[in-house]
Design a protein around this motif. Structure first.
Motif, PDB file in Angstrom:
ATOM      1  N   LYS A 110       0.805  -1.218   0.000  1.00  0.00           N
ATOM      2  CA  LYS A 110       0.000   0.000   0.000  1.00  0.00           C
ATOM      3  C   LYS A 110       0.845   1.278   0.000  1.00  0.00           C
ATOM      4  O   LYS A 110       0.447   2.281  -0.597  1.00  0.00           O
ATOM      5  N   PHE A 111       1.992   1.231   0.656  1.00  0.00           N
ATOM      6  CA  PHE A 111       2.733   2.466   0.937  1.00  0.00           C
ATOM      7  C   PHE A 111       4.239   2.224   0.868  1.00  0.00           C
ATOM      8  O   PHE A 111       4.740   1.247   1.434  1.00  0.00           O
ATOM      9  N   ILE A 112       4.943   3.117   0.176  1.00  0.00           N
ATOM     10  CA  ILE A 112       6.410   3.067   0.110  1.00  0.00           C
ATOM     11  C   ILE A 112       6.932   4.381   0.657  1.00  0.00           C
ATOM     12  O   ILE A 112       6.639   5.455   0.133  1.00  0.00           O
ATOM     13  N   ASP A 113       7.726   4.308   1.712  1.00  0.00           N
ATOM     14  CA  ASP A 113       8.192   5.511   2.399  1.00  0.00           C
ATOM     15  C   ASP A 113       9.458   6.085   1.735  1.00  0.00           C
ATOM     16  O   ASP A 113      10.040   5.495   0.824  1.00  0.00           O
ATOM     17  N   SER A 114       9.875   7.218   2.239  1.00  0.00           N
ATOM     18  CA  SER A 114      10.942   8.030   1.640  1.00  0.00           C
ATOM     19  C   SER A 114      12.243   7.253   1.414  1.00  0.00           C
ATOM     20  O   SER A 114      12.690   6.504   2.293  1.00  0.00           O
ATOM     21  N   TYR A 115      12.819   7.461   0.240  1.00  0.00           N
ATOM     22  CA  TYR A 115      14.146   6.940  -0.124  1.00  0.00           C
ATOM     23  C   TYR A 115      14.281   5.430   0.062  1.00  0.00           C
ATOM     24  O   TYR A 115      15.376   4.915   0.308  1.00  0.00           O
ATOM     25  N   LYS A 136       6.430   8.227  -0.996  1.00  0.00           N
ATOM     26  CA  LYS A 136       6.895   9.490  -0.432  1.00  0.00           C
ATOM     27  C   LYS A 136       8.175   9.977  -1.101  1.00  0.00           C
ATOM     28  O   LYS A 136       8.564   9.516  -2.168  1.00  0.00           O
ATOM     29  N   THR A 137       8.848  10.895  -0.461  1.00  0.00           N
ATOM     30  CA  THR A 137       9.977  11.620  -1.043  1.00  0.00           C
ATOM     31  C   THR A 137      11.114  10.704  -1.491  1.00  0.00           C
ATOM     32  O   THR A 137      11.566   9.837  -0.739  1.00  0.00           O
ATOM     33  N   GLY A 138      11.582  10.925  -2.717  1.00  0.00           N
ATOM     34  CA  GLY A 138      12.825  10.345  -3.189  1.00  0.00           C
ATOM     35  C   GLY A 138      12.889   8.835  -3.265  1.00  0.00           C
ATOM     36  O   GLY A 138      13.986   8.265  -3.243  1.00  0.00           O
ATOM     37  N   GLY A 159       5.560  11.690  -3.821  1.00  0.00           N
ATOM     38  CA  GLY A 159       6.348  12.696  -3.129  1.00  0.00           C
ATOM     39  C   GLY A 159       7.390  13.392  -3.988  1.00  0.00           C
ATOM     40  O   GLY A 159       7.684  12.991  -5.114  1.00  0.00           O
ATOM     41  N   ASP A 160       7.941  14.477  -3.449  1.00  0.00           N
ATOM     42  CA  ASP A 160       9.023  15.220  -4.097  1.00  0.00           C
ATOM     43  C   ASP A 160      10.213  14.300  -4.378  1.00  0.00           C
ATOM     44  O   ASP A 160      10.457  13.349  -3.638  1.00  0.00           O
ATOM     45  N   TYR A 161      10.943  14.596  -5.445  1.00  0.00           N
ATOM     46  CA  TYR A 161      12.188  13.889  -5.789  1.00  0.00           C
ATOM     47  C   TYR A 161      11.991  12.396  -6.085  1.00  0.00           C
ATOM     48  O   TYR A 161      12.962  11.641  -6.122  1.00  0.00           O
ATOM     49  N   SER A 162      10.773  11.969  -6.320  1.00  0.00           N
ATOM     50  CA  SER A 162      10.487  10.527  -6.430  1.00  0.00           C
ATOM     51  C   SER A 162      11.339   9.808  -7.466  1.00  0.00           C
ATOM     52  O   SER A 162      11.772   8.680  -7.260  1.00  0.00           O
ATOM     53  N   MET A 185      10.319  16.119  -9.010  1.00  0.00           N
ATOM     54  CA  MET A 185       9.942  14.727  -9.233  1.00  0.00           C
ATOM     55  C   MET A 185      10.789  14.078 -10.323  1.00  0.00           C
ATOM     56  O   MET A 185      11.178  12.920 -10.215  1.00  0.00           O
ATOM     57  N   PHE A 186      11.092  14.858 -11.377  1.00  0.00           N
ATOM     58  CA  PHE A 186      11.863  14.307 -12.496  1.00  0.00           C
ATOM     59  C   PHE A 186      13.157  15.098 -12.720  1.00  0.00           C
ATOM     60  O   PHE A 186      13.688  15.134 -13.829  1.00  0.00           O
ATOM     61  N   TYR A 187      13.659  15.680 -11.677  1.00  0.00           N
ATOM     62  CA  TYR A 187      14.889  16.477 -11.783  1.00  0.00           C
ATOM     63  C   TYR A 187      16.057  15.637 -12.314  1.00  0.00           C
ATOM     64  O   TYR A 187      16.312  14.530 -11.855  1.00  0.00           O
TER      65      TYR A 187
END
Length: 204
Positions: A110-115, A136-138, A159-162, A185-187
């Motif tokens: 259900k959920f994948i956390d940051s980095y 979430k982020t990155g 999230g940001d930087y995904s 997100m796509f930097y």
């Protein structure tokens, strides 16, 4: 067994009563492979963090959470199957697994956390299950060789930087009615040549 620098092998009996592997239990050891007993329902934070020689691990069938940094910096790990019971992957779970080529995510997720997969530089593809509602982020930052991502209909929060610095990413397919494209997100996705923005997007 934290920092047991000469510990190469760990085995459990077939009828092991083990239920929990606690935080940092085997971190920074030299374990090369391990089959975790089927009765284990908890693997703690950083349990196998820094096990740089770990090439194979079999996870138990009733695990529901891959906890924070539990397998981060397992630089010899090449493939992994996540059990169908897992619902959450916490932050930095596989951070720095630079030689991880393949990971199979379950339809229960259900959920994948940051980095969670930060700098998994050999990860060739990632199939985000249609059960996932939030990342979430990155989460996939610096996954250098992924060339295609499909955003499933269920995924409405990204999230940001995904996908930041996914330098081989060429194609992104949005099947989800997301409302906004998060920051960075796509930097630095240097190979991305075209992108179809869903009509549902109200903010970039």
């Amino acid at each position: 067994f934290n920092e047991c620098s000469q510990l190469f092998s760990v085995t459990f009996s077939e009828d092991s009563q083990l239920e929990s592997i606690e935080n940092d239990a085997f971190s920074d050891s030299k374990i090369e492979s391990i089959i975790i007993p089927k009765g284990v329902v908890n693997i703690g934070e950083c349990a196998f963090n820094g096990c740089r020689e770990l090439k194979e691990i079999t996870l138990p069938p009733h695990l529901t959470i891959i906890k924070q940094s539990s397998f981060s910096m397992c630089t010899s790990l090449k493939k992994l199957i996540i059990p169908s019971s897992v619902r959450i992957i916490e932050k930095n779970a596989f951070d720095g697994c630079r030689n991880l080529i393949s990971i199979e995510l379950p339809s229960s997720l259900k959920f994948i956390d940051s980095y969670a997969f930060y700098e998994c530089k050999s990860l060739r593809e990632i199939n985000i299950p249609s059960s996932v509602v939030k990342i979430k982020t990155g989460v996939f930052t610096s996954c250098d060789v992924i060339n295609e991502i499909v955003i499933p209909p269920s995924l409405t929060s990204i999230g940001d930087y995904s996908f930041c610095e996914c330098i081989s990413l060429q194609k992104i397919s949005f099947l989800s009615p997301i409302k906004y494209i998060a920051e960075f997100m796509f930097y630095d996705c240097k190979s991305l040549t075209s992108l179809d923005i869903p009509k549902s997007v109200t903010k970039i």
